[in-house]
Design an enzyme around this catalytic site. Structure first.
Site, short mmCIF file in Angstrom:
data_model
loop_
_atom_site.label_atom_id
_atom_site.label_comp_id
_atom_site.label_asym_id
_atom_site.label_seq_id
_atom_site.Cartn_x
_atom_site.Cartn_y
_atom_site.Cartn_z
N HIS A 23 1.03 -1.27 0.15
CA HIS A 23 -0.07 -0.04 0.06
C HIS A 23 0.71 1.20 0.26
O HIS A 23 0.53 2.53 -0.90
CB HIS A 23 -0.80 0.18 1.83
CG HIS A 23 -1.75 -0.91 1.30
ND1 HIS A 23 -2.01 -1.88 2.53
CD2 HIS A 23 -2.73 -1.49 0.26
CE1 HIS A 23 -3.07 -2.74 2.35
NE2 HIS A 23 -3.19 -2.42 1.44
N LYS A 47 -17.05 -6.98 7.30
CA LYS A 47 -15.54 -8.05 6.84
C LYS A 47 -15.16 -7.69 9.07
O LYS A 47 -14.94 -6.51 9.40
CB LYS A 47 -14.61 -6.70 6.61
CG LYS A 47 -14.57 -6.90 5.19
CD LYS A 47 -13.16 -6.15 4.20
CE LYS A 47 -12.98 -6.76 3.02
NZ LYS A 47 -11.94 -6.14 2.45
N ARG A 96 -2.42 -7.07 -7.91
CA ARG A 96 -1.07 -8.17 -7.55
C ARG A 96 -1.03 -8.89 -8.83
O ARG A 96 -0.35 -9.56 -8.83
CB ARG A 96 -1.07 -8.29 -6.25
CG ARG A 96 -0.84 -7.23 -5.40
CD ARG A 96 -0.90 -8.24 -3.55
NE ARG A 96 -2.36 -8.51 -4.03
CZ ARG A 96 -2.82 -9.23 -3.06
NH1 ARG A 96 -2.55 -10.41 -2.18
NH2 ARG A 96 -4.36 -10.03 -3.03
N SER A 133 -3.09 -7.85 2.85
CA SER A 133 -3.86 -8.02 4.28
C SER A 133 -3.58 -9.15 4.82
O SER A 133 -3.73 -9.15 6.26
CB SER A 133 -4.20 -6.79 4.52
OG SER A 133 -4.16 -5.24 3.51
#
Length: 157
Positions: A23, A47, A96, A133
């Protein structure tokens, strides 16, 4: 740029649980393209997060305390609505893998259709591609040291 209307502002949305060196790289590279980045922590009740919203806000603000072109905020709305509220003309996203691309493209298309706000995507640098993460949270769960995956000086404890 002399006028606030001409400022190129990008929203960088995410959960950032935790904010990783991937990040950090995206913010650094994004600042080469826009005048200001608003790191925007989305509040998503569905979440489960490891770190509290307050802890994430404080950690990221501390990281960017000497960078006036970065703000850190939270929001509880559609990302595109928050972007409009903050006068952001762009949404910054990172990908990614190829799998990330389809997901990000769909969201970018909807956001552009709803608001006219463009999304720009930066590819993760190769040395950060394996970092997410969720992987860092898993390492934490098993008591592993995550210092190599989060920005230096990040205080999450």
């Amino acid at each position: 740029m002399s006028s606030i209307e001409n400022k190129r502002i990008a929203l960088f949305p995410g959960t950032f649980d935790p904010f990783t060196i991937g990040h950090e790289s995206l913010v650094s590279r994004g600042l080469e393209l826009v005048d200001e980045i608003i790191i925007s922590i989305g509040i998503n009740d569905t979440k489960r997060t490891h770190f509290s919203l307050e802890k994430r806000l404080v950690a990221i603000r501390e990281l960017y305390k000497d960078e006036p072109r970065v703000q850190v905020m939270s929001y509880d709305s559609l990302t595109v609505d928050f972007a409009q509220k903050m006068n952001a003309g762009f949404i910054l996203r990172g990908i990614r893998t190829v799998n990330d691309f389809e997901y990000e493209k769909s969201i970018a298309d909807v956001n552009r259709k709803l608001s006219g706000i463009e999304t720009f995507i930066l590819f993760t640098e190769p040395e950060h591609t394996h970092i997410s993460s969720s992987i860092v949270r898993e390492l934490l769960r098993y008591g592993k040291d995550i210092s190599q995956f989060v920005p230096k000086g990040t205080n999450l404890y």
